[in-house]
Design a protein around this motif. Structure first.
Motif, PDB file in Angstrom:
ATOM      1  N   GLY A 146      17.220 -39.634 -15.997  1.00 51.32           N
ATOM      2  CA  GLY A 146      15.792 -39.848 -16.184  1.00 51.32           C
ATOM      3  C   GLY A 146      14.928 -38.872 -15.404  1.00 51.32           C
ATOM      4  N   ASN A 147      15.501 -38.179 -14.420  1.00 54.40           N
ATOM      5  CA  ASN A 147      14.736 -37.176 -13.680  1.00 54.40           C
ATOM      6  C   ASN A 147      14.283 -36.020 -14.577  1.00 54.40           C
ATOM      7  OD1 ASN A 147      16.740 -37.385 -10.610  1.00 54.40           O
ATOM      8  ND2 ASN A 147      15.129 -38.723 -11.382  1.00 54.40           N
ATOM      9  N   PHE A 263       7.535 -35.269  -3.501  1.00 55.34           N
ATOM     10  CA  PHE A 263       6.448 -34.713  -4.296  1.00 55.34           C
ATOM     11  C   PHE A 263       5.401 -34.034  -3.425  1.00 55.34           C
ATOM     12  CE2 PHE A 263       8.128 -38.431  -6.526  1.00 55.34           C
ATOM     13  CZ  PHE A 263       8.395 -37.891  -7.782  1.00 55.34           C
ATOM     14  N   ALA A 264       4.792 -32.993  -3.989  1.00 54.15           N
ATOM     15  CA  ALA A 264       3.641 -32.394  -3.321  1.00 54.15           C
ATOM     16  C   ALA A 264       2.481 -33.382  -3.299  1.00 54.15           C
ATOM     17  CB  ALA A 264       3.245 -31.105  -4.040  1.00 54.15           C
ATOM     18  N   ALA A 349       3.872 -27.753  -6.310  1.00 56.57           N
ATOM     19  CA  ALA A 349       5.045 -28.577  -6.603  1.00 56.57           C
ATOM     20  C   ALA A 349       5.869 -28.756  -5.345  1.00 56.57           C
ATOM     21  CB  ALA A 349       5.898 -27.939  -7.700  1.00 56.57           C
ATOM     22  N   GLY A 350       6.520 -29.906  -5.242  1.00 58.59           N
ATOM     23  CA  GLY A 350       7.432 -30.187  -4.148  1.00 58.59           C
ATOM     24  C   GLY A 350       8.868 -30.104  -4.619  1.00 58.59           C
ATOM     25  N   HIS A 351       9.686 -31.053  -4.161  1.00 60.83           N
ATOM     26  CA  HIS A 351      11.118 -31.015  -4.468  1.00 60.83           C
ATOM     27  C   HIS A 351      11.407 -31.320  -5.932  1.00 60.83           C
ATOM     28  CE1 HIS A 351      15.316 -30.913  -3.388  1.00 60.83           C
ATOM     29  NE2 HIS A 351      15.521 -32.137  -3.858  1.00 60.83           N
ATOM     30  N   MET A 352      10.515 -32.049  -6.614  1.00 62.92           N
ATOM     31  CA  MET A 352      10.734 -32.417  -8.020  1.00 62.92           C
ATOM     32  C   MET A 352       9.929 -31.492  -8.924  1.00 62.92           C
ATOM     33  SD  MET A 352      12.837 -34.881  -7.517  1.00 62.92           S
ATOM     34  CE  MET A 352      13.011 -35.775  -9.061  1.00 62.92           C
TER      35      MET A 352
END
Length: 371
Positions: A146-147, A263-264, A349-352
């Protein structure tokens, strides 16, 4: 008439989405839109995101109203050039019908399939055309297929896609093939053999990126190309407070601030997302396997293995994408990719990154796969 008019419709984000709520328009009627322009914010029970313009043109009509809950494929707005008469636009809106949920072009076959590999039952999904080299999506630590909710349909427009719940994750069995990257790479190779797929483009996020890199090293004949998104395996540093906190958290109060680090924009860590992760973590055996993975892959807040740094041994084309505000794995690791890699660092954007900047990531993936 339809050729002169573009329908902006409620997207289908992920295999289970059936409806979305209009959170707010981002542009006014009459605005000039380019492909990829964010037009309207939509919220689902999992996450919110902006619907982007599929074609260039003027936004001639706002059809959906703020706060309205609409099914997938419902008409949100209309794009057309200024020379299209208002009457033609009005007729298009009046004649538009929402395709049925079981429309032949919407979902072909069941949403998920299952395979048993080395005694471990895993869930996976297949989408896209029947011919061509498939794109295999591998999620990260604690994640599931689902990611990739914003990415599967977009990439399936140009190539077959396969998304896998890795062992011990999602709805796959809460068992591991072993806790090392080599163990997971061997399992993925066996999974591909089980479902009759010889070669794939691999797209891996976080831990899934490290597994993809290991697969390219250990099973090079299987990997046509490799795309790494905020990937583990390109340096030793990792946020141990995140990996350890995720493994230890047993309540919403403990887990929410951990998930926000992905997340950012921390508000993207929705209540539903946190609740789904808690439900997963409460499955028998999951706590122990998360501890085992963390202890093997990320001991003492460091990455134990860095297969991405050895990708110079691989001939597979390589794309590296990173969120500039990644708080889990430093974006500086992108610069440590092999010199031949195409590297893109995405602001905001962050890690996702694939969830936070899906339009940009999807464009990069389709270009990479096509090349």
């Amino acid at each position: 008439m339809a050729g002169r008019i573009t329908a902006l419709v409620m997207p289908k984000w992920g295999l289970e989405m059936r409806e979305g709520r209009v959170a707010g328009w981002l542009v006014e009627e009459g605005a000039r839109l380019e492909v990829g322009t964010p037009v309207i914010d939509v919220e689902t029970d999992k996450i919110s995101n902006a619907v982007e313009a599929p074609d260039p043109g003027l936004l001639r009509r706002k059809v959906a109203r703020d706060g309205e809950m609409l099914p997938v494929k419902a008409l949100l707005g209309v794009l057309a050039e200024a020379d299209v008469p208002d009457a033609e636009v009005d007729a298009f809106v009046a004649a538009y019908e929402v395709p049925p949920a079981d429309d032949a072009g919407e979902d072909e076959g069941p949403a998920y399939a299952w395979a048993e590999v080395d005694g471990i039952r895993v869930r996976y999904a297949r989408r896209g055309p029947p011919a061509g080299v498939p794109v295999l999506f591998l999620h990260g630590y604690g994640g599931d297929l689902g990611n990739w909710l914003f990415n599967l349909d977009a990439v399936a427009a140009v190539a077959p896609v396969i998304a896998l719940d890795l062992p011990g994750h999602g709805q796959s069995d809460a068992r591991l093939p072993g806790a090392s990257l080599a163990d997971f790479a061997a399992f993925v190779a066996a999974f591909l053999a089980k479902i009759g797929v010889d070669r794939v483009h691999v797209v891996g996020h976080s831990m899934g990126g490290a597994i993809g890199a290991q697969l390219a090293l250990d099973h090079p004949a299987r990997v046509v190309s490799l795309a790494l998104i905020d990937a583990a395996g390109l340096g030793a540093e990792i946020n141990g407070d995140y990996t350890g906190g995720f493994a230890r958290a047993t309540s919403r109060r403990e887990l929410k601030p951990v998930v926000e680090q992905l997340f950012a924009d921390p508000t993207l860590a929705s209540r539903r997302m946190v609740e789904d992760l808690l439900r997963y973590k409460r499955v028998d055996g999951v706590g122990a396997l998360l501890d085992a993975l963390q202890g093997t892959l990320f001991p003492n807040g460091r990455q134990a293995d860095t297969p991405g740094l050895r990708l110079g041994e691989s001939d597979a084309p390589l794309l590296v994408v990173w969120g500039a505000q990644d708080r889990v794995i430093p974006a500086a690791h992108a610069a440590q990719a092999p010199r031949r890699a195409l590297v893109e660092v995405l602001q905001g954007a962050g890690h996702m990154a694939m969830m936070e900047k899906p339009g940009e990531v999807n464009t990069l993936l389709k270009r990479h796969i096509g090349a």
